[in-house]
Motif scaffolding. Sequence first.
Motif, PDB file in Angstrom:
ATOM      1  N   PHE A 142       0.825  -1.214   0.000  1.00 52.17           N
ATOM      2  CA  PHE A 142       0.000   0.000   0.000  1.00 52.17           C
ATOM      3  C   PHE A 142       0.861   1.266   0.000  1.00 52.17           C
ATOM      4  O   PHE A 142       0.514   2.258  -0.635  1.00 52.17           O
ATOM      5  N   GLU A 143       1.994   1.215   0.721  1.00 55.74           N
ATOM      6  CA  GLU A 143       2.902   2.389   0.669  1.00 55.74           C
ATOM      7  C   GLU A 143       3.375   2.614  -0.759  1.00 55.74           C
ATOM      8  O   GLU A 143       3.508   3.748  -1.209  1.00 55.74           O
ATOM      9  N   SER A 144       3.617   1.501  -1.496  1.00 54.25           N
ATOM     10  CA  SER A 144       4.156   1.621  -2.857  1.00 54.25           C
ATOM     11  C   SER A 144       3.141   2.207  -3.832  1.00 54.25           C
ATOM     12  O   SER A 144       3.515   2.692  -4.903  1.00 54.25           O
ATOM     13  N   ILE A 145       1.836   2.137  -3.482  1.00 56.37           N
ATOM     14  CA  ILE A 145       0.833   2.738  -4.385  1.00 56.37           C
ATOM     15  C   ILE A 145       0.213   3.992  -3.746  1.00 56.37           C
ATOM     16  O   ILE A 145      -0.872   4.427  -4.117  1.00 56.37           O
ATOM     17  N   ASP A 146       0.926   4.532  -2.750  1.00 57.42           N
ATOM     18  CA  ASP A 146       0.541   5.817  -2.126  1.00 57.42           C
ATOM     19  C   ASP A 146      -0.834   5.813  -1.475  1.00 57.42           C
ATOM     20  O   ASP A 146      -1.542   6.829  -1.508  1.00 57.42           O
ATOM     21  N   LEU A 147      -1.210   4.674  -0.876  1.00 55.51           N
ATOM     22  CA  LEU A 147      -2.426   4.643  -0.060  1.00 55.51           C
ATOM     23  C   LEU A 147      -1.988   4.503   1.398  1.00 55.51           C
ATOM     24  O   LEU A 147      -1.974   3.408   1.976  1.00 55.51           O
ATOM     25  N   PHE A 196      -4.497   2.937   4.057  1.00 51.22           N
ATOM     26  CA  PHE A 196      -4.571   1.472   3.961  1.00 51.22           C
ATOM     27  C   PHE A 196      -3.296   0.865   4.568  1.00 51.22           C
ATOM     28  O   PHE A 196      -3.344  -0.139   5.255  1.00 51.22           O
ATOM     29  N   ALA A 197      -2.168   1.511   4.264  1.00 53.11           N
ATOM     30  CA  ALA A 197      -0.885   1.021   4.797  1.00 53.11           C
ATOM     31  C   ALA A 197      -0.911   1.074   6.324  1.00 53.11           C
ATOM     32  O   ALA A 197      -0.470   0.132   6.991  1.00 53.11           O
ATOM     33  N   ASN A 198      -1.454   2.157   6.869  1.00 55.12           N
ATOM     34  CA  ASN A 198      -1.546   2.276   8.329  1.00 55.12           C
ATOM     35  C   ASN A 198      -2.382   1.144   8.921  1.00 55.12           C
ATOM     36  O   ASN A 198      -2.014   0.547   9.931  1.00 55.12           O
ATOM     37  N   TRP A 199      -3.495   0.815   8.267  1.00 57.34           N
ATOM     38  CA  TRP A 199      -4.363  -0.268   8.759  1.00 57.34           C
ATOM     39  C   TRP A 199      -3.560  -1.575   8.845  1.00 57.34           C
ATOM     40  O   TRP A 199      -3.645  -2.309   9.839  1.00 57.34           O
ATOM     41  N   MET A 200      -2.761  -1.823   7.814  1.00 60.79           N
ATOM     42  CA  MET A 200      -1.962  -3.057   7.780  1.00 60.79           C
ATOM     43  C   MET A 200      -0.847  -3.050   8.831  1.00 60.79           C
ATOM     44  O   MET A 200      -0.534  -4.072   9.431  1.00 60.79           O
ATOM     45  N   ARG A 201      -0.274  -1.880   9.037  1.00 63.48           N
ATOM     46  CA  ARG A 201       0.793  -1.761  10.036  1.00 63.48           C
ATOM     47  C   ARG A 201       0.238  -2.081  11.431  1.00 63.48           C
ATOM     48  O   ARG A 201       0.864  -2.802  12.212  1.00 63.48           O
TER      49      ARG A 201
END
Length: 169
Positions: A31-36, A39-44
Amino acid sequence: MLGEKIEDALNSQLNAELYSAYLYLAMNAYFESIDLGGFANWMRIQAQEELSHGMKIHDYIIQRGGRVILEEIEKPQTEWESPLDVFEHVYAHEQKVTGLINDLVNLSIEEKDHATNNFLQWFVEEQVEEEESSSGILNKVKLAGKDASSILMLDNEFGQRMFNPPSSE
Ligand code: FEO
């Protein structure tokens, strides 16, 4: 004292929880790689939760006089087609983990290990929540489809998620 079969099964579940953390960190990176970033935070946060699940098992093995054995953690998938593809994977993964927890509960009954059975009830409840939250998000992502403004709204919502460590009950 833990029986050998239960000790081995708990160590396997510890590995499965650490793998889950690894998988969600890989999704965070995607998600970080596609600038979301939301969403990345949710996964973290999800990865932190999985690590805490693993530590709960780790501490229980020690509490019961067992030995924690750390095995190799499998390399997770690193690429997905879309946010929808990711959340289909998350939901399927959580269903798989529920199956692993159920197998452990069955083993605790076979081995007449009531303490482990009692300990595992927390995970039984947690998996109900894990499936509910991942299927809920999957449905939202499905509804958003390819609509950029809907995806950005979800990204904003998921960016608010914070880590709440599980209680030690
Ligand atoms: Fe540790 Fe997502 O179950």
